[in-house]
Design a protein around this motif. Structure first.
Motif, PDB file in Angstrom:
ATOM      1  N   ASP A  75      96.851  88.386   7.814  1.00 43.23           N
ATOM      2  CA  ASP A  75      96.545  86.950   7.824  1.00 43.23           C
ATOM      3  C   ASP A  75      95.265  86.634   7.062  1.00 43.23           C
ATOM      4  O   ASP A  75      95.149  85.555   6.478  1.00 43.23           O
ATOM      5  CB  ASP A  75      96.415  86.444   9.263  1.00 43.23           C
ATOM      6  N   HIS A  76      94.317  87.561   7.059  1.00 48.02           N
ATOM      7  CA  HIS A  76      93.053  87.274   6.380  1.00 48.02           C
ATOM      8  C   HIS A  76      93.211  87.225   4.852  1.00 48.02           C
ATOM      9  O   HIS A  76      92.283  86.842   4.155  1.00 48.02           O
ATOM     10  CB  HIS A  76      91.974  88.297   6.778  1.00 48.02           C
ATOM     11  N   THR A  77      94.396  87.559   4.325  1.00 52.71           N
ATOM     12  CA  THR A  77      94.608  87.455   2.875  1.00 52.71           C
ATOM     13  C   THR A  77      95.234  86.129   2.465  1.00 52.71           C
ATOM     14  O   THR A  77      95.367  85.860   1.275  1.00 52.71           O
ATOM     15  CB  THR A  77      95.506  88.606   2.357  1.00 52.71           C
TER      16      THR A  77
END
Length: 134
Positions: A75-77
């Motif tokens: 998700d952090h990408t």
């Protein structure tokens, strides 16, 4: 499917598919027990996405970075992937503006030539009229 089938389906050469994979433009393709690439529908869809983005003008570098982030899958990408697309859109809008300016310059130059040609035609017409009246 084997690389030849995938290449035919996406209308690229097998060498191009190998190259795209080697530079990270497409995620690594699964291989069968013999080590031969085995493309599935997701691979073909990804290649079609890359083709679409390339034809839209996105840079290879940006797409490689995007692919790496996508492959990471966390998700952090999501935000960095979105930012890549935003930056590419900005770059393309600037290019679009430059192309628009160039088209305007060309239109003006074409109009100049049309005016010259029109004036030459009028001049020739008036010379003919003068010769006839004398």
């Amino acid at each position: 499917m084997k690389i030849a089938q995938a290449a035919k389906q996406v209308e690229l050469s097998t060498a191009t598919l190998r190259y795209y994979e080697s530079i990270g433009l497409i995620p690594p393709v699964k291989r069968n027990g013999s080590g031969i690439r085995d493309y599935d529908e997701n691979d073909v869809n990804w290649i079609q996405f890359i083709k679409c983005m390339r034809s839209a003008g996105l840079s290879i570098e940006a797409l490689i970075e995007y692919t790496a982030l996508f492959t990471e899958g966390a998700d952090h990408t999501i935000e960095p992937r979105k930012n890549i697309l935003i930056n590419e859109r900005k770059r393309l809008k600037e290019k679009q503006r430059e192309i628009g300016e160039t088209i305007n310059r060309l239109n003006k130059k074409i109009e100049d030539y049309e005016d010259i040609l029109e004036n030459e035609a009028k001049l020739k017409g008036s010379l003919k009229a003068e010769c006839i009246s004398e």
